[in-house]
Scaffold this motif. Sequence first.
Motif, PDB file in Angstrom:
ATOM      1  N   PRO A  99       0.832  -1.208   0.000  1.00 53.92           N
ATOM      2  CA  PRO A  99       0.000   0.000   0.000  1.00 53.92           C
ATOM      3  C   PRO A  99       0.867   1.259   0.000  1.00 53.92           C
ATOM      4  O   PRO A  99       1.932   1.294   0.617  1.00 53.92           O
ATOM      5  CB  PRO A  99      -0.792  -0.124   1.303  1.00 53.92           C
ATOM      6  CG  PRO A  99      -0.759  -1.577   1.644  1.00 53.92           C
ATOM      7  CD  PRO A  99       0.552  -2.080   1.148  1.00 53.92           C
ATOM      8  N   ILE A 100       0.397   2.275  -0.704  1.00 56.26           N
ATOM      9  CA  ILE A 100       1.159   3.518  -0.823  1.00 56.26           C
ATOM     10  C   ILE A 100       0.814   4.438   0.345  1.00 56.26           C
ATOM     11  O   ILE A 100      -0.364   4.716   0.598  1.00 56.26           O
ATOM     12  CB  ILE A 100       0.847   4.202  -2.165  1.00 56.26           C
ATOM     13  CG1 ILE A 100       1.295   3.300  -3.317  1.00 56.26           C
ATOM     14  CG2 ILE A 100       1.521   5.568  -2.245  1.00 56.26           C
ATOM     15  CD1 ILE A 100       0.846   3.764  -4.675  1.00 56.26           C
ATOM     16  N   GLU A 101       1.819   4.866   1.040  1.00 59.77           N
ATOM     17  CA  GLU A 101       1.641   5.723   2.218  1.00 59.77           C
ATOM     18  C   GLU A 101       0.885   6.992   1.831  1.00 59.77           C
ATOM     19  O   GLU A 101       1.236   7.684   0.875  1.00 59.77           O
ATOM     20  CB  GLU A 101       3.004   6.079   2.810  1.00 59.77           C
ATOM     21  CG  GLU A 101       2.931   6.830   4.125  1.00 59.77           C
ATOM     22  CD  GLU A 101       2.481   5.947   5.276  1.00 59.77           C
ATOM     23  OE1 GLU A 101       1.894   6.483   6.234  1.00 59.77           O
ATOM     24  OE2 GLU A 101       2.711   4.720   5.200  1.00 59.77           O
ATOM     25  N   GLY A 102      -0.178   7.301   2.583  1.00 63.77           N
ATOM     26  CA  GLY A 102      -0.927   8.530   2.384  1.00 63.77           C
ATOM     27  C   GLY A 102      -1.986   8.466   1.299  1.00 63.77           C
ATOM     28  O   GLY A 102      -2.787   9.397   1.151  1.00 63.77           O
ATOM     29  N   LYS A 103      -2.028   7.385   0.542  1.00 62.85           N
ATOM     30  CA  LYS A 103      -3.011   7.265  -0.539  1.00 62.85           C
ATOM     31  C   LYS A 103      -4.369   6.854   0.043  1.00 62.85           C
ATOM     32  O   LYS A 103      -4.457   5.914   0.824  1.00 62.85           O
ATOM     33  CB  LYS A 103      -2.552   6.225  -1.558  1.00 62.85           C
ATOM     34  CG  LYS A 103      -3.527   5.995  -2.704  1.00 62.85           C
ATOM     35  CD  LYS A 103      -2.970   4.984  -3.703  1.00 62.85           C
ATOM     36  CE  LYS A 103      -3.948   4.671  -4.822  1.00 62.85           C
ATOM     37  NZ  LYS A 103      -3.404   3.694  -5.805  1.00 62.85           N
ATOM     38  N   GLU A 104      -5.433   7.563  -0.332  1.00 60.47           N
ATOM     39  CA  GLU A 104      -6.775   7.189   0.094  1.00 60.47           C
ATOM     40  C   GLU A 104      -7.357   6.230  -0.950  1.00 60.47           C
ATOM     41  O   GLU A 104      -7.495   6.578  -2.119  1.00 60.47           O
ATOM     42  CB  GLU A 104      -7.689   8.404   0.238  1.00 60.47           C
ATOM     43  CG  GLU A 104      -9.082   8.034   0.746  1.00 60.47           C
ATOM     44  CD  GLU A 104     -10.027   9.222   0.836  1.00 60.47           C
ATOM     45  OE1 GLU A 104     -10.715   9.347   1.846  1.00 60.47           O
ATOM     46  OE2 GLU A 104     -10.055  10.019  -0.131  1.00 60.47           O
ATOM     47  N   TYR A 105      -7.695   5.038  -0.507  1.00 65.33           N
ATOM     48  CA  TYR A 105      -8.201   4.012  -1.414  1.00 65.33           C
ATOM     49  C   TYR A 105      -9.722   3.996  -1.405  1.00 65.33           C
ATOM     50  O   TYR A 105     -10.347   4.074  -0.338  1.00 65.33           O
ATOM     51  CB  TYR A 105      -7.683   2.637  -1.000  1.00 65.33           C
ATOM     52  CG  TYR A 105      -6.206   2.442  -1.247  1.00 65.33           C
ATOM     53  CD1 TYR A 105      -5.749   1.948  -2.467  1.00 65.33           C
ATOM     54  CD2 TYR A 105      -5.270   2.771  -0.271  1.00 65.33           C
ATOM     55  CE1 TYR A 105      -4.392   1.765  -2.700  1.00 65.33           C
ATOM     56  CE2 TYR A 105      -3.911   2.597  -0.497  1.00 65.33           C
ATOM     57  CZ  TYR A 105      -3.493   2.090  -1.718  1.00 65.33           C
ATOM     58  OH  TYR A 105      -2.149   1.916  -1.951  1.00 65.33           O
ATOM     59  N   GLU A 106     -10.312   3.843  -2.582  1.00 64.37           N
ATOM     60  CA  GLU A 106     -11.746   3.587  -2.674  1.00 64.37           C
ATOM     61  C   GLU A 106     -11.929   2.108  -2.939  1.00 64.37           C
ATOM     62  O   GLU A 106     -11.463   1.584  -3.969  1.00 64.37           O
ATOM     63  CB  GLU A 106     -12.396   4.411  -3.788  1.00 64.37           C
ATOM     64  CG  GLU A 106     -13.905   4.198  -3.858  1.00 64.37           C
ATOM     65  CD  GLU A 106     -14.625   5.198  -4.724  1.00 64.37           C
ATOM     66  OE1 GLU A 106     -15.663   4.838  -5.305  1.00 64.37           O
ATOM     67  OE2 GLU A 106     -14.143   6.352  -4.816  1.00 64.37           O
ATOM     68  N   LEU A 107     -12.596   1.416  -2.022  1.00 65.13           N
ATOM     69  CA  LEU A 107     -12.716  -0.033  -2.073  1.00 65.13           C
ATOM     70  C   LEU A 107     -14.167  -0.431  -2.312  1.00 65.13           C
ATOM     71  O   LEU A 107     -15.049  -0.132  -1.490  1.00 65.13           O
ATOM     72  CB  LEU A 107     -12.228  -0.658  -0.758  1.00 65.13           C
ATOM     73  CG  LEU A 107     -10.826  -0.239  -0.276  1.00 65.13           C
ATOM     74  CD1 LEU A 107     -10.528  -0.879   1.068  1.00 65.13           C
ATOM     75  CD2 LEU A 107      -9.770  -0.607  -1.303  1.00 65.13           C
ATOM     76  N   SER A 108     -14.433  -1.101  -3.417  1.00 67.19           N
ATOM     77  CA  SER A 108     -15.774  -1.647  -3.650  1.00 67.19           C
ATOM     78  C   SER A 108     -15.888  -2.942  -2.867  1.00 67.19           C
ATOM     79  O   SER A 108     -15.143  -3.888  -3.086  1.00 67.19           O
ATOM     80  CB  SER A 108     -16.020  -1.856  -5.140  1.00 67.19           C
ATOM     81  OG  SER A 108     -14.978  -2.587  -5.748  1.00 67.19           O
ATOM     82  N   TRP A 109     -16.825  -2.961  -1.919  1.00 69.80           N
ATOM     83  CA  TRP A 109     -16.870  -3.976  -0.859  1.00 69.80           C
ATOM     84  C   TRP A 109     -18.196  -4.727  -0.929  1.00 69.80           C
ATOM     85  O   TRP A 109     -19.250  -4.154  -0.736  1.00 69.80           O
ATOM     86  CB  TRP A 109     -16.736  -3.266   0.484  1.00 69.80           C
ATOM     87  CG  TRP A 109     -16.189  -4.088   1.618  1.00 69.80           C
ATOM     88  CD1 TRP A 109     -16.895  -4.723   2.586  1.00 69.80           C
ATOM     89  CD2 TRP A 109     -14.808  -4.323   1.920  1.00 69.80           C
ATOM     90  NE1 TRP A 109     -16.059  -5.337   3.474  1.00 69.80           N
ATOM     91  CE2 TRP A 109     -14.758  -5.112   3.078  1.00 69.80           C
ATOM     92  CE3 TRP A 109     -13.613  -3.944   1.308  1.00 69.80           C
ATOM     93  CZ2 TRP A 109     -13.562  -5.518   3.655  1.00 69.80           C
ATOM     94  CZ3 TRP A 109     -12.426  -4.360   1.881  1.00 69.80           C
ATOM     95  CH2 TRP A 109     -12.403  -5.138   3.042  1.00 69.80           C
ATOM     96  N   ALA A 110     -18.136  -6.034  -1.227  1.00 69.13           N
ATOM     97  CA  ALA A 110     -19.342  -6.857  -1.355  1.00 69.13           C
ATOM     98  C   ALA A 110     -19.331  -7.941  -0.286  1.00 69.13           C
ATOM     99  O   ALA A 110     -18.896  -9.069  -0.535  1.00 69.13           O
ATOM    100  CB  ALA A 110     -19.418  -7.478  -2.746  1.00 69.13           C
TER     101      ALA A 110
END
Length: 543
Positions: A52-63
Motif C-alpha cells: 500500500p502507498i503511504e498517504g493514498k486514500e483508497y476507494e474499495l468496492s466492498w461486497a
Amino acid sequence: MAKKLNAYIVALLIILSLVMVACNKSDEVVGDTDSNGDAPVVDENSIERFAPIEGKEYELSWAPYITDPISPEGRMVQHYQDKYNVKFDMWNLDHQNIHEVLNLKFAAGEIPDYMADGVNINNLPLLVDQGVLLGFDEEVIKEYMPNVYEKATELEPNWLNYAKVGDKIYGLPEMRDVYKYRTTIVWRGDWLENLGITKTPETLEEFEEALYKIANEDPNGTGKKDTYGLSLSGIPAIFGAFGYVTGYGAHDWQDWFWQERDGKLVNGSVQPEIKEALELLNKWYEDGVLDPEFITGENMGGYWADSHAFINGKIGFTGHGQYYHWTGPLTDHPEDKGGSNYAELLKVNPEAAKSLVHGPPPVGPNGEQALYAPNMIAGKIIAFGAPLEQEPDKLGKILQILDETSGTTKENYVDALWGIEGEMWTEKGPGQRVPTPEYEDVKDSGAGKFAIDFALWDVSELGNEWAAENGYDVGAVRNQLVTALPSESRFRAELTKVRNEAYISIITGDKPVDYFDEFVDRWNQLGGEQLTDEANEWYSTIN
C-alpha cells in the motif's frame, strides 16, 4: 594527446560503470516516481508492487455477505474508513440470489474489489476461466496478512490450496469456528413425556418406537390423529444410522457428500446400505409416521433455518438447521430469546420451547451413526476482483485491513463482528455480549462486514460450550471431498436431480425398493462413475 585520450577513456569507463549499476538496479524496486510522480516504480514481478502507498486514500468496492442492507453512513463503515484512510463503496447484493446477481454484474463488467459471498470451491474454477478473479502467489498473503497466515497455516497447513487453480491462489478459504459440531437432533420433550418415554432415543429401534407413538398416540392431547413423527429434515439421521450421509435433505449446503470406504472416496447416496434405509422410510410413510408432505420440507418461507412443521406442532422430531438455531437463552439479557427456532416456538408454546430434548443421531443395526458436520474448510472463498491487477497496491491495503480485523487479536476480531465495545455493545460475562440500547435494533451499521472467520478465535464461547454439553460432537461426519471436481459442473446437477427423484419414488411407494439398484446404475452412467474416478485421483494427492 595521450593524456587527453586517457582522460576520455577514464570518463567513458565511469559512465559505463554507472550504466551497469543502473541496469542491475532495474530488477529491484526503483526509487524514482512514476510518470505522474505519485508512487515508486516497482518491477511487475516483485511482491513489493502489492505494498500500500503511504498517504493514498483508497476507494474499495466492498461486497460482504448481506442479510440486511448496510448504510454507507453505518457506524462501523465510518469507523474503518477513518481508521484505514479508505472509502468503502458498499455493495448490498441479495444473498438469496447471490450467484445470479453476481453473474449479471460480471456480464456488465462490474467486478467488486472484495467479495465475501458468491465464490466457493465449486464455482471457483469457472470464475477463474471467466477472468473475473485476481490470482496471486502465496507469498503475497504471507507478506501482507502475516498474522492470519501464521495462525491459519498452523491450523490447516494446506488451507490456501483450496483456493488454488493452476499455480495461482485466487482467494482466502474461510474456515469455520463451529466445525466441531454436527447438525441437529431435536425432540418435543413435552410429547415424549406425555407418551411415557423417559429415555432419550439413541438407537434406531428406540427412534422408531418413539416416532410411531408420536404419530399414533395423541401426544398433543387434541383427540385427533394430527401429528407425525418426522418430516424431511429428520430423514438424514435415518440414512446416517446405516453409515452414510447421502446429501438428500432440507439443506442444499450438505447435498453433495463423499466418505471414505475401503481407502477410497465414495458418494454416500449410492451405497448399498441406503437401500435398507429407503425401505424403512417407505414403511414409515405407508404407516403414516413420515409426514406425507415431507417433499416440500419443514420451512414455509422466511428465515431458512426455521422448522415451521415442528414449531406449529405437526412433527415431534426434527434435524432442521444448526444447533445454534435451537439453543435457549445463553445469557441473562432480557433481549436474549435463544436461537431462532427456540424463539419462534417460545411465542407459540412456551412450555414446548422449554422442554426441548437434544439427543444423539440414531445408532443403526451395525453400530453406525452419522450426521453432517461442517468442515473446518467451509467451502466459501473470500475473493478479489481481477481489475486489481491494474492497482495491486489496493489488494495489499485490503489484505492489511483483513489481517488486523481478523488475525491480530481476539479483541480486534470481536470489535469487527459486533462493533465498538462500550458504544455498541457491552459484555455482561464471558461470551455475554449484548447490544447497547442505541444499537439493539440497528442492522445497517456494518458490524460483521469487515472480518473473516478463519477459525482463529473462539467468539461463540457460550454456544460452543452448550453444544459440547448437549453432545453435538457425537456422530459428526465430515465431507472428505473439499474441492470442486473437473467434471462436476457437467454432472452434479443432473445426478442430484436423479437421486432426489429416486429416493422420493421409493419412499412414497411409486417405485419398489429394488428400483434403488437401477438408480445406482443410472447414476454411474450419467457421470457418477467419472466423478468418482476424479474424486479418488484428487484424494490420492492429499494422502
